[in-house]
Design a protein around this motif. Structure first.
Motif, PDB file in Angstrom:
ATOM      1  N   VAL A  11      32.616  65.866 -35.579  1.00 12.49           N
ATOM      2  CA  VAL A  11      33.901  66.625 -35.062  1.00 12.49           C
ATOM      3  C   VAL A  11      34.464  67.513 -35.771  1.00 12.49           C
ATOM      4  N   GLY A  12      33.905  68.226 -36.713  1.00 12.92           N
ATOM      5  CA  GLY A  12      34.671  69.129 -37.426  1.00 12.92           C
ATOM      6  C   GLY A  12      34.598  68.949 -38.773  1.00 12.92           C
ATOM      7  N   ALA A  13      35.090  69.741 -39.657  1.00 17.13           N
ATOM      8  CA  ALA A  13      36.363  70.689 -39.057  1.00 17.13           C
ATOM      9  C   ALA A  13      35.786  72.017 -38.822  1.00 17.13           C
ATOM     10  N   ALA A 125      37.686  66.949 -32.562  1.00 18.33           N
ATOM     11  CA  ALA A 125      38.776  66.401 -33.071  1.00 18.33           C
ATOM     12  C   ALA A 125      40.020  66.844 -32.696  1.00 18.33           C
ATOM     13  N   LEU A 126      40.209  67.777 -31.762  1.00 15.91           N
ATOM     14  CA  LEU A 126      41.569  68.122 -31.321  1.00 15.91           C
ATOM     15  C   LEU A 126      41.954  67.240 -30.064  1.00 15.91           C
ATOM     16  N   VAL A 144      30.907  58.728 -36.536  1.00 15.15           N
ATOM     17  CA  VAL A 144      31.668  60.002 -36.524  1.00 15.15           C
ATOM     18  C   VAL A 144      31.892  60.481 -37.807  1.00 15.15           C
ATOM     19  N   LEU A 145      31.535  61.648 -37.862  1.00  9.82           N
ATOM     20  CA  LEU A 145      31.724  62.438 -39.105  1.00  9.82           C
ATOM     21  C   LEU A 145      32.654  63.647 -39.302  1.00  9.82           C
ATOM     22  N   TYR A 146      33.473  63.533 -40.180  1.00  6.86           N
ATOM     23  CA  TYR A 146      34.621  64.599 -40.240  1.00  6.86           C
ATOM     24  C   TYR A 146      34.412  65.231 -41.518  1.00  6.86           C
ATOM     25  N   LEU A 147      34.070  66.689 -41.487  1.00  9.63           N
ATOM     26  CA  LEU A 147      33.767  67.352 -42.902  1.00  9.63           C
ATOM     27  C   LEU A 147      35.044  68.046 -43.049  1.00  9.63           C
ATOM     28  N   GLN A 220      33.955  63.597 -45.259  1.00 12.70           N
ATOM     29  CA  GLN A 220      33.336  64.034 -46.317  1.00 12.70           C
ATOM     30  C   GLN A 220      33.599  65.462 -46.885  1.00 12.70           C
ATOM     31  N   PHE A 221      33.717  65.728 -48.131  1.00 16.11           N
ATOM     32  CA  PHE A 221      34.201  67.118 -48.387  1.00 16.11           C
ATOM     33  C   PHE A 221      33.074  68.045 -48.123  1.00 16.11           C
TER      34      PHE A 221
END
Length: 298
Positions: A11-13, A125-126, A144-147, A220-221
């Protein structure tokens, strides 16, 4: 009966490595992804939104057909696959309402034997919490992964992308710097609000944690992702075997342009809440983050 694959939502960023991740998973032998990276399915809730998406899709299909017709013989395999996927996706959109069976059927078609399928759409993500909950209904095992990426680097990359789209080539540099200036001064007109919202880690991460508890969510960065250790950690989260990755490859990097030092200092001050929030959640930050924090908050 074979086990159903894990379903990934990235879902981003925006501008934090989602395209690189998509290409890595697309090539992974244990994964199955359609040739459309961003489906945006759950951002649509009204018939008019589906109508608009169908019009955009029709334009893409027409343009794709032109490319196929102009391509040399033997060099159309990927284009043909994209066109076929777009045509199948149109059938899902024609329902003009959320249909989880149709959506699931499209994403998983051809996934026999795969351990992972998914949808890489940063705009998710929004979405509000209520809409995010719909993602949990898609599969028994949903991840769910959010970078996230250094806030200054992400902001400048996003700004350059928008400036390249909207400004004439000769006005690209001025447009990019003007956009950063407007954003950091509080003018979020035009594309500004979207750029800010998509990098608002302090708002997005708590929202994701509210919906996707425990092992269903990974933040995750981007700076870590594109390392052997980062790929291994992500693979463990997704339940797939770590595979070789094009760690030096940059996808959709955009036009090169240095950010003016004065504007950079101003942007770092404006971005401090994002740095502070992430630092409060993650005790060890990538070098780029720490370096910018030292420079901006000294």
């Amino acid at each position: 009966m074979s086990q159903e694959p894990t379903f990934l939502f990235c879902v981003g960023a925006t501008k934090a490595g989602t395209s690189w991740l998509y290409q890595h998973l697309l090539a992974h032998e244990e994964c199955h992804f359609r040739s459309i990276k961003e489906l945006h399915y759950f951002t649509m809730t009204e018939p008019r939104q589906f109508e608009r998406a169908i019009k955009v899709l029709d334009a893409k299909m027409a343009a794709m057909q032109v490319r196929i017709d102009a391509a040399e013989a033997g060099k159309t395999k990927w284009l043909q696959r994209q066109l076929a996927d777009l045509a199948e996706w149109r059938l899902v959109l024609e329902r003009r309402a959320t249909d989880l069976d149709a959506y699931r059927g499209f994403v998983t078609k051809g996934a026999e034997g795969a351990r992972l399928v998914g949808d890489v759409t940063p705009a998710y993500a929004l979405m509000p919490v209520e809409r995010l909950r719909a993602l949990l209904q898609v599969a028994a095992d949903t991840r769910v992964l959010y970078l996230i990426r250094d806030p200054l680097a992400r902001l400048w990359s996003h700004v350059r992308m928008i400036a390249a789209r909207t400004a004439a080539a000769s006005g690209f540099e001025r447009a990019a710097h003007d956009l950063v200036g407007r954003i950091t001064s509080g003018d979020l007109s035009g594309e500004g609000q979207g750029i800010v919202d998509r990098g608002d880690y302090a708002a997005i991460i708590p929202k994701l944690e509210t919906v996707f508890a425990g092992k269903k969510l990974m933040v995750q960065f981007q700076e870590e992702l594109m390392t052997p250790a980062g790929v291994s950690r992500l693979s463990d989260f997704l339940g797939i075997t770590p595979a070789s990755a094009a760690l030096e490859k940059r996808v959709h990097e955009g036009r090169a342009l240095a950010l003016d030092e004065g504007m950079k200092a101003r942007a770092l001050v404006w971005l401090r809440p994002q740095y502070d929030f992430v630092a409060s959640r993650f005790p060890v930050l990538p070098e780029a983050w720490s370096r910018n924090m030292e420079k901006g908050f000294a």
